[in-house]
Design an enzyme around this catalytic site. Structure first.
Site, PDB file in Angstrom:
ATOM      1  N   GLU A   1       7.603  -6.799   1.826  1.00  0.00           N
ATOM      2  CA  GLU A   1       6.138  -6.727   2.403  1.00  0.00           C
ATOM      3  C   GLU A   1       5.518  -8.220   2.063  1.00  0.00           C
ATOM      4  O   GLU A   1       5.130  -8.693   2.858  1.00  0.00           O
ATOM      5  CB  GLU A   1       5.500  -5.882   2.103  1.00  0.00           C
ATOM      6  CG  GLU A   1       5.851  -4.427   2.527  1.00  0.00           C
ATOM      7  CD  GLU A   1       5.605  -3.964   3.906  1.00  0.00           C
ATOM      8  OE1 GLU A   1       4.753  -4.714   4.568  1.00  0.00           O
ATOM      9  OE2 GLU A   1       5.970  -3.034   4.265  1.00  0.00           O
TER      10      GLU A   1
ATOM     11  N   LYS B   1       1.317   9.720   5.729  1.00  0.00           N
ATOM     12  CA  LYS B   1       1.251   8.590   6.114  1.00  0.00           C
ATOM     13  C   LYS B   1       2.400   7.988   5.281  1.00  0.00           C
ATOM     14  O   LYS B   1       2.810   6.721   5.568  1.00  0.00           O
ATOM     15  CB  LYS B   1      -0.046   7.937   5.526  1.00  0.00           C
ATOM     16  CG  LYS B   1      -1.393   8.245   6.060  1.00  0.00           C
ATOM     17  CD  LYS B   1      -2.734   7.374   5.858  1.00  0.00           C
ATOM     18  CE  LYS B   1      -3.748   8.005   6.532  1.00  0.00           C
ATOM     19  NZ  LYS B   1      -4.943   7.121   6.422  1.00  0.00           N
TER      20      LYS B   1
ATOM     21  N   LYS C   1      -2.019  -1.611  -3.990  1.00  0.00           N
ATOM     22  CA  LYS C   1      -3.177  -0.199  -3.825  1.00  0.00           C
ATOM     23  C   LYS C   1      -2.122   0.919  -3.969  1.00  0.00           C
ATOM     24  O   LYS C   1      -1.049   0.856  -3.157  1.00  0.00           O
ATOM     25  CB  LYS C   1      -3.942  -0.293  -2.446  1.00  0.00           C
ATOM     26  CG  LYS C   1      -4.588   0.995  -2.329  1.00  0.00           C
ATOM     27  CD  LYS C   1      -5.158   0.791  -0.917  1.00  0.00           C
ATOM     28  CE  LYS C   1      -5.994   1.905  -0.757  1.00  0.00           C
ATOM     29  NZ  LYS C   1      -6.742   1.760   0.706  1.00  0.00           N
TER      30      LYS C   1
ATOM     31  N   LYS D   1       0.838  -1.116  -0.017  1.00  0.00           N
ATOM     32  CA  LYS D   1       0.145  -0.019  -0.080  1.00  0.00           C
ATOM     33  C   LYS D   1       0.996   1.294   0.115  1.00  0.00           C
ATOM     34  O   LYS D   1       1.671   1.209   1.080  1.00  0.00           O
ATOM     35  CB  LYS D   1      -0.842  -0.034   1.241  1.00  0.00           C
ATOM     36  CG  LYS D   1      -1.781   1.177   1.305  1.00  0.00           C
ATOM     37  CD  LYS D   1      -2.958   1.142   2.375  1.00  0.00           C
ATOM     38  CE  LYS D   1      -3.669   2.205   2.448  1.00  0.00           C
ATOM     39  NZ  LYS D   1      -4.581   2.456   3.621  1.00  0.00           N
TER      40      LYS D   1
ATOM     41  N   SER E   1     -10.002   5.605  -4.900  1.00  0.00           N
ATOM     42  CA  SER E   1     -10.890   6.734  -5.058  1.00  0.00           C
ATOM     43  C   SER E   1     -10.547   7.674  -6.152  1.00  0.00           C
ATOM     44  O   SER E   1     -11.366   7.944  -7.182  1.00  0.00           O
ATOM     45  CB  SER E   1     -11.110   7.415  -3.826  1.00  0.00           C
ATOM     46  OG  SER E   1     -10.149   7.864  -3.143  1.00  0.00           O
TER      47      SER E   1
ATOM     48  N   ARG F   1     -10.520   9.977   1.524  1.00  0.00           N
ATOM     49  CA  ARG F   1     -10.369  10.759   2.796  1.00  0.00           C
ATOM     50  C   ARG F   1     -11.540  11.694   3.080  1.00  0.00           C
ATOM     51  O   ARG F   1     -12.127  11.901   4.197  1.00  0.00           O
ATOM     52  CB  ARG F   1      -9.141  11.139   2.887  1.00  0.00           C
ATOM     53  CG  ARG F   1      -7.909   9.923   3.067  1.00  0.00           C
ATOM     54  CD  ARG F   1      -6.645  10.567   3.165  1.00  0.00           C
ATOM     55  NE  ARG F   1      -5.749   9.637   2.801  1.00  0.00           N
ATOM     56  CZ  ARG F   1      -4.410   9.655   2.882  1.00  0.00           C
ATOM     57  NH1 ARG F   1      -3.905  11.048   2.904  1.00  0.00           N
ATOM     58  NH2 ARG F   1      -3.575   8.665   2.514  1.00  0.00           N
TER      59      ARG F   1
ATOM     60  N   TYR G   1     -14.984   0.765  -6.816  1.00  0.00           N
ATOM     61  CA  TYR G   1     -16.237   1.652  -6.737  1.00  0.00           C
ATOM     62  C   TYR G   1     -16.948   1.370  -8.197  1.00  0.00           C
ATOM     63  O   TYR G   1     -18.274   1.674  -7.914  1.00  0.00           O
ATOM     64  CB  TYR G   1     -15.882   3.250  -6.671  1.00  0.00           C
ATOM     65  CG  TYR G   1     -15.004   3.380  -5.158  1.00  0.00           C
ATOM     66  CD1 TYR G   1     -15.526   3.045  -3.863  1.00  0.00           C
ATOM     67  CD2 TYR G   1     -13.823   3.699  -5.181  1.00  0.00           C
ATOM     68  CE1 TYR G   1     -14.763   3.247  -2.780  1.00  0.00           C
ATOM     69  CE2 TYR G   1     -12.955   3.529  -4.468  1.00  0.00           C
ATOM     70  CZ  TYR G   1     -13.488   3.600  -3.016  1.00  0.00           C
ATOM     71  OH  TYR G   1     -12.520   3.372  -1.925  1.00  0.00           O
TER      72      TYR G   1
HETATM   73  C1  PBG Z   1      -7.266   3.723   5.405  1.00  0.00           C
HETATM   74  C2  PBG Z   1      -7.591   3.414   3.867  1.00  0.00           C
HETATM   75  C3  PBG Z   1      -7.563   4.300   2.915  1.00  0.00           C
HETATM   76  C4  PBG Z   1      -8.180   3.705   1.781  1.00  0.00           C
HETATM   77  C5  PBG Z   1      -8.669   2.444   2.128  1.00  0.00           C
HETATM   78  N1  PBG Z   1      -8.361   2.396   3.404  1.00  0.00           N
HETATM   79  C6  PBG Z   1      -7.169   5.611   2.970  1.00  0.00           C
HETATM   80  C7  PBG Z   1      -5.655   5.698   3.480  1.00  0.00           C
HETATM   81  O1  PBG Z   1      -4.852   5.143   3.342  1.00  0.00           O
HETATM   82  O2  PBG Z   1      -5.513   7.210   3.792  1.00  0.00           O
HETATM   83  C8  PBG Z   1      -8.120   4.390   0.360  1.00  0.00           C
HETATM   84  C9  PBG Z   1      -9.139   3.991  -0.621  1.00  0.00           C
HETATM   85  C10 PBG Z   1      -9.385   4.824  -1.518  1.00  0.00           C
HETATM   86  O3  PBG Z   1      -8.939   5.945  -2.003  1.00  0.00           O
HETATM   87  O4  PBG Z   1     -10.151   4.533  -2.430  1.00  0.00           O
HETATM   88  N2  PBG Z   1      -6.899   2.683   5.965  1.00  0.00           N
END
Ligand code: PBG
Length: 484
Positions: free
Chosen positions: A390, A374, A405, A352, A431, A362, A470
């Site tokens: 990982e 993050k 991701k 991730k 997203s 968010r 989505y």
């Molecule tokens: C947080 C989480 C995030 C997403 C899924 N779980 C956002 C982040 O890490 O800040 C993002 C999903 C998306 O953008 O569609 N644990």
């Protein structure tokens, strides 16, 4: 040929494979002259059958006529299937041994009476040909003309012309390497405590769904087109957020309640959950934040274990740690097993990345980090080999599925994990990817639907088994031949 599907509508989703299966004898070029009649006996409103009929048309690639099926039960039905198809509906057939609210689909070969006698016997025909009286067949079609002015050139001496395998829809369908089906989708759903469904500004078509109504309806729609896996993301009231995110393991919190409701309505629905503290953290981080801003690893993992167990207790099928703390997969596995949840799977967000593509998400959850970013736990987008570090850790700690991701900008990582690990690979079309396609489509800069299907297909081609997207409902409807 007789195929029978028995389904308890809305209680159990129709498996997509069955839908394809039933469409096979209808559309298959193997049976071009076969007359098949579908007998449709329904104890449930006929529109439910829409699914398999349009599915039949989408599988069928050759040109076909599209007779509209008449009959009061078929309002709104637009099958594009062979003219030979016949539909008979009976609203309340009495079939022994069939529970209520079940429909049966039966495809059978229809015999149109005895074969017509045409006069000459086989022996007479053969004798006629042997005697030189060959019956006529149409001549080979003339070569189509090129436009005036086309240069006349000698053909290139090519031993390989790859275009030969692409020359018609049938050829292209035969040699297509990657397939995609609604069974490959996991549908992320945002939920909140409210009664209404609130549109998410940055994600057109997505809503924060009321967990009691909107959520249940959305899941029903998804199951209608073969999407039977969802992942839940909660919008938690600010008043419940704390620096240690304890609401994350409240057995009566929003997520556990929603899981119990969904499992009550749809026992065979596959529910994934997100394991991370950010929706519950007053700091908006995935872990506990120390005074100096450091995200505390082992203490966070301790909380995540309680969160995962709480979700499993409510009935989650797959818990998905998205927090990127070290060692969380092994710790969660141990915690689940310790509580008797050996059967609950772990989908680890293995690679991730600290991506700017998460912006709209968010906003949806109002989960922006209150300070900083993050980057101390999510991976650097510039890194490739690190994904293997990982992956090996998650594999050895007992992850069942490895997730990459975001999706499209990280196809190389998906391919890397696909090649290096025997585990199923998931890709998250996040997203920002979704919103860009939606925005481009709304501005008429791209064809939204085609770009959507192409991106999803490319994620599959890169090696993803499942895709969190989505677009799950919209894409599944497309795959079922439904346009809305
Ligand atoms: C947080 C989480 C995030 C997403 C899924 N779980 C956002 C982040 O890490 O800040 C993002 C999903 C998306 O953008 O569609 N644990």
């Amino acid at each position: 040929m007789i195929l029978t599907i028995i389904n308890t509508n809305r209680q159990r989703a129709i498996p997509h494979q069955l839908l394809s299966h039933i469409s096979f004898p209808i559309g298959s070029p193997l049976f071009p002259h076969q007359k098949i009649s579908l007998q449709v006996l329904s104890l449930y409103p006929i529109p439910r059958l829409f699914r398999f009929q349009v599915m039949a048309s989408s599988i069928f690639n050759a040109p076909c006529t599209a007779p509209s099926v008449k009959g009061k039960n078929y309002d709104g039905l637009k099958p594009a299937v062979h003219g030979n198809l016949r539909f008979n509906a009976a609203k309340k057939p009495s079939i022994e041994g069939c529970p209520k609210r079940v429909f049966i689909v039966r495809a059978s070969e229809k015999k149109d009476g005895a074969v017509k006698k045409l006069g000459l016997s086989d022996a007479e025909c053969e004798a006629a040909v042997a005697a030189g009286n060959v019956p006529e067949a149409p001549p080979v079609r003339p070569k189509p003309a090129a436009p005036a002015g086309t240069p006349v050139v000698p053909s290139l001496p090519l031993s390989r012309r790859p275009r030969r395998n692409r020359k018609s829809p049938a050829f292209r369908a035969s040699f297509q390497e990657t397939s995609i089906s609604p069974a490959n989708f996991v549908y992320p759903l945002f939920i909140h405590e409210g009664e209404e469904d609130t549109p998410i500004g940055a994600m057109p078509g997505c809503y924060r769904l009321g967990w009691r109504h909107g959520l249940v309806e959305e899941v029903a729609k998804a199951r209608d087109v073969g999407v039977n896996s969802i992942v839940l993301f909660p919008k938690v009231p600010d008043a419940l957020k704390t620096s240690t995110g304890d609401e994350a393991y409240n057995d009566n919190g929003l997520v556990p309640r929603a899981i119990r409701l969904l499992k009550d309505k749809y026992p065979d629905l596959v529910i994934y959950t997100d394991v991370a503290l950010d929706p519950y953290s007053s700091d908006g981080h995935d872990g506990i934040v120390r005074e100096d801003g450091v995200i505390m690893n082992d203490e966070t993992v301790f909380q995540l274990c309680k969160q995962a167990v709480s979700q499993a207790r409510a009935g989650a099928d797959v818990v998905s740690p998205s927090d990127m703390m070290d060692g969380r997969v092994g710790a969660i596995r141990e915690a689940l097993d310790g509580e008797g949840f050996q059967h609950v799977s772990i989908m680890s967000y293995t690679a991730k990345y600290a991506s700017s593509f998460y912006g709209p998400f968010r906003e949806a959850l109002d989960s922006n980090p209150r300070f900083g970013d993050k980057k101390t736990y999510q991976m650097n987008p510039a890194n490739y080999r690190e994904a293997l570090v990982e992956a090996y850790a998650d594999e050895s700690e007992g992850a069942d599925i490895l997730l990459v991701k975001p999706g499209l900008p990280y196809l190389d990582i998906i391919r890397l994990l696909r090649d290096k690990s025997p585990l199923p690979i998931a890709a998250y079309q996040v997203s920002g990817e979704y919103s860009m396609i939606k925005a481009g489509g709304a501005l008429k800069m791209i064809d939204e639907e085609r770009v959507m299907m192409e991106s999803l297909t490319c994620l599959r081609r890169a090696g993803a088994d499942v895709i969190l997207t989505y677009f799950a409902l919209q894409a599944a409807r497309c795959l079922c031949g439904e346009k809305r």
